[in-house]
Scaffold this motif. Structure first.
Motif, PDB file in Angstrom:
ATOM      1  N   LEU A  56       0.836  -1.203   0.000  1.00 30.25           N
ATOM      2  CA  LEU A  56       0.000   0.000   0.000  1.00 30.25           C
ATOM      3  C   LEU A  56       0.866   1.246   0.000  1.00 30.25           C
ATOM      4  N   PRO A  57       0.344   2.352  -0.530  1.00 23.93           N
ATOM      5  CA  PRO A  57       1.141   3.583  -0.496  1.00 23.93           C
ATOM      6  C   PRO A  57       1.545   3.876   0.939  1.00 23.93           C
ATOM      7  N   PRO A  58       2.828   4.150   1.186  1.00 18.33           N
ATOM      8  CA  PRO A  58       3.292   4.342   2.552  1.00 18.33           C
ATOM      9  C   PRO A  58       2.581   5.501   3.233  1.00 18.33           C
ATOM     10  N   ILE A  59       2.249   5.300   4.486  1.00 22.66           N
ATOM     11  CA  ILE A  59       1.643   6.380   5.260  1.00 22.66           C
ATOM     12  C   ILE A  59       2.787   7.052   5.983  1.00 22.66           C
ATOM     13  N   GLU A  60       3.391   8.023   5.320  1.00 24.97           N
ATOM     14  CA  GLU A  60       4.623   8.579   5.885  1.00 24.97           C
ATOM     15  C   GLU A  60       4.396   9.213   7.250  1.00 24.97           C
ATOM     16  N   TRP A  61       3.251   9.858   7.369  1.00 21.77           N
ATOM     17  CA  TRP A  61       2.972  10.525   8.646  1.00 21.77           C
ATOM     18  C   TRP A  61       2.759   9.531   9.781  1.00 21.77           C
ATOM     19  N   ALA A  62       2.450   8.265   9.456  1.00 20.65           N
ATOM     20  CA  ALA A  62       2.270   7.273  10.519  1.00 20.65           C
ATOM     21  C   ALA A  62       3.540   6.465  10.722  1.00 20.65           C
ATOM     22  N   ASN A  63       4.392   6.466   9.702  1.00 25.75           N
ATOM     23  CA  ASN A  63       5.612   5.667   9.729  1.00 25.75           C
ATOM     24  C   ASN A  63       6.595   6.111  10.792  1.00 25.75           C
ATOM     25  N   GLN A  64       6.620   7.409  11.037  1.00 26.27           N
ATOM     26  CA  GLN A  64       7.691   7.977  11.858  1.00 26.27           C
ATOM     27  C   GLN A  64       7.879   7.243  13.189  1.00 26.27           C
ATOM     28  N   TRP A  65       6.788   6.821  13.777  1.00 24.31           N
ATOM     29  CA  TRP A  65       6.905   6.187  15.081  1.00 24.31           C
ATOM     30  C   TRP A  65       7.399   4.751  15.008  1.00 24.31           C
ATOM     31  N   ASP A  66       7.015   4.071  13.900  1.00 29.82           N
ATOM     32  CA  ASP A  66       7.498   2.701  13.761  1.00 29.82           C
ATOM     33  C   ASP A  66       9.012   2.677  13.698  1.00 29.82           C
ATOM     34  N   GLN A  67       9.579   3.762  13.108  1.00 27.59           N
ATOM     35  CA  GLN A  67      11.008   3.735  12.844  1.00 27.59           C
ATOM     36  C   GLN A  67      11.857   4.250  13.998  1.00 27.59           C
ATOM     37  N   SER A  68      11.222   4.811  15.006  1.00 30.51           N
ATOM     38  CA  SER A  68      12.017   5.379  16.085  1.00 30.51           C
ATOM     39  C   SER A  68      12.705   4.242  16.840  1.00 30.51           C
ATOM     40  N   PRO A  69      13.966   4.453  17.250  1.00 30.06           N
ATOM     41  CA  PRO A  69      14.777   3.368  17.802  1.00 30.06           C
ATOM     42  C   PRO A  69      14.255   2.835  19.134  1.00 30.06           C
ATOM     43  N   ASP A  70      13.492   3.646  19.854  1.00 32.57           N
ATOM     44  CA  ASP A  70      13.069   3.180  21.183  1.00 32.57           C
ATOM     45  C   ASP A  70      11.717   2.473  21.153  1.00 32.57           C
ATOM     46  N   GLU A  71      11.260   2.170  19.920  1.00 33.10           N
ATOM     47  CA  GLU A  71       9.919   1.580  19.846  1.00 33.10           C
ATOM     48  C   GLU A  71       9.818   0.290  20.642  1.00 33.10           C
ATOM     49  N   GLN A  72      10.870  -0.495  20.603  1.00 35.27           N
ATOM     50  CA  GLN A  72      10.814  -1.794  21.280  1.00 35.27           C
ATOM     51  C   GLN A  72      10.697  -1.653  22.792  1.00 35.27           C
TER      52      GLN A  72
END
Lengths: 252, 252
Positions: free
Chosen positions: B232-248
């Motif tokens: 699906l077209p990336p949801i860039e505005w929602a992606n930011q949090w998935d990529q943050s290093p402290d997500e885990q």
């Protein structure tokens, strides 16, 4: 009608709601069904509503009044989301009981969720009777309103490990499926993404009717579904007729 | 509960039905809801049923009795599918009217379809009141029973040009979606594929619980849906949090 969905994954919570309100097909309006009661650094509480609009508005007015007057119990001082759900459930059932003598349906159903202080993030569905349920690992989402059309995609895709952006896509595809199959659910579509542990204001987006992004998502999903179909294991026993040379001559 | 779907494409008709019957969760049985009344070379008529099982069985018994006794109107002598629908609708509403004095629900709904002589192939949905509707080019399918879960996939995929094998896949995926979201719909799953103009006995398949093919279809579809999601077209505005290093480290 209404369709709202909330998804709780390990990394946070996604809320999504439509905005169509109808009392008969010739009385269709647009009202937001997503409301937030935030104290950054302390709590992030979002509320989705479905059902009788008068009941919903009365409950919201009372919630705001209680916050303003620093009532003994209000959404800015409850110490957990379960307490918040009890409070909203009580407001809702009280409001409905004012009209219990006639036969119209005054019921409202809510989803409340987010995070209060250091408690785990959570979502809860509040029934018209005021009681409420939470999610499980097997069913990490809650729906209110016209929920059946959009359920299969959530059932297939979501687990607690799903990322926030995938959960957001799932919510939007679920909403798109519902809008495609039921005209009483419609834009603007609101979405609200809360990152667990942040206690920061959720990311909020509103998609108006004719939104470029919604159209792109819809077209892309339609195309992906057709591609997915073409990759399904071949039904050899059904194929035989497609391939026969006289198919184009069949009665249509 | 029940889920049955019939699809009419230019090249023929696909019928699909589940077999679960329940009168409360502790009285669950398995009954076929697919019935055929064929005269090869002259007519191919299939009937799907949902609703009250006693009404359905009484209607089926009467249909068979009328054929056997060569009644003035029966499914082996009607000259069109609309006449067949009128006849079944009348049997059904007569049967229901025997019980009209009490409050239980004796309603049944049917789908009838196939082809009679050189008339175009067709499917019709017969309401409990005995009236009936056909399909359109925009909506080339009819559903009875628990129809909402399985509708979005049909809305997205089907057009009159869809091949019989794709229509069959669509019917089976629609059935799978319904079974996944609603426990009162279940196997055996029956499928019946009639090629327009052939007047020959339809291709019939029955998938028992635990069928290898159904499992393969389900797994394949689950996987394709996830793949489709990832494209699906990336949801860039929602992606930011998935990529943050402290997500885990987020609260879960």
């Amino acid at each position: 009608m209404t369709y709202c969905v909330a998804i709780k994954v390990n990394s946070g919570v996604v809320f999504c709601s439509d905005s169509r309100t109808s009392a008969g097909v010739d009385h269709v309006s647009s009202y937001s069904k997503m409301h937030s009661f935030n104290l950054p650094g302390d709590r992030q509480i979002s509320l989705l509503s479905s059902g009788n609009l008068a009941t919903t508005q009365a409950v919201l007015a009372k919630i705001e009044k209680d916050i303003k007057s620093s009532a003994k119990v209000n959404l800015h001082n409850v110490t957990s989301l379960r307490d918040a759900a009890s409070y909203v459930g009580e407001l809702s059932s009280n409001e409905q009981s004012k009209h219990s003598s006639d036969e119209a349906n005054y019921e409202s159903t809510f989803i409340i969720g987010g995070q209060v202080a250091n408690n785990p993030h959570k979502i809860l569905l509040i029934y018209p009777q005021g009681n409420y349920i939470s999610t499980s690992d097997d069913t990490p989402f809650l729906q209110i309103g016209e929920s059946k059309y959009g359920k299969p995609i959530l059932d297939r895709v979501l687990t607690p490990e799903t990322t926030l952006s995938t959960a957001t896509s799932a919510a939007l595809v679920s909403m798109d499926s519902t809008m495609k199959s039921n005209l009483t659910v419609g834009p603007p579509i609101e979405i609200n993404i809360y990152k667990a542990g942040s206690l920061a204001t959720p990311l909020y987006k509103k998609f108006e009717e004719g939104s470029e992004y919604l159209r792109e998502l819809k077209n892309s999903w339609d195309q992906r579904i057709l591609e997915a179909f073409n990759k399904l294991p071949p039904i050899e026993w059904a194929n035989q007729w497609d391939q026969s040379p006289d198919e184009q001559n069949s009665i249509s």
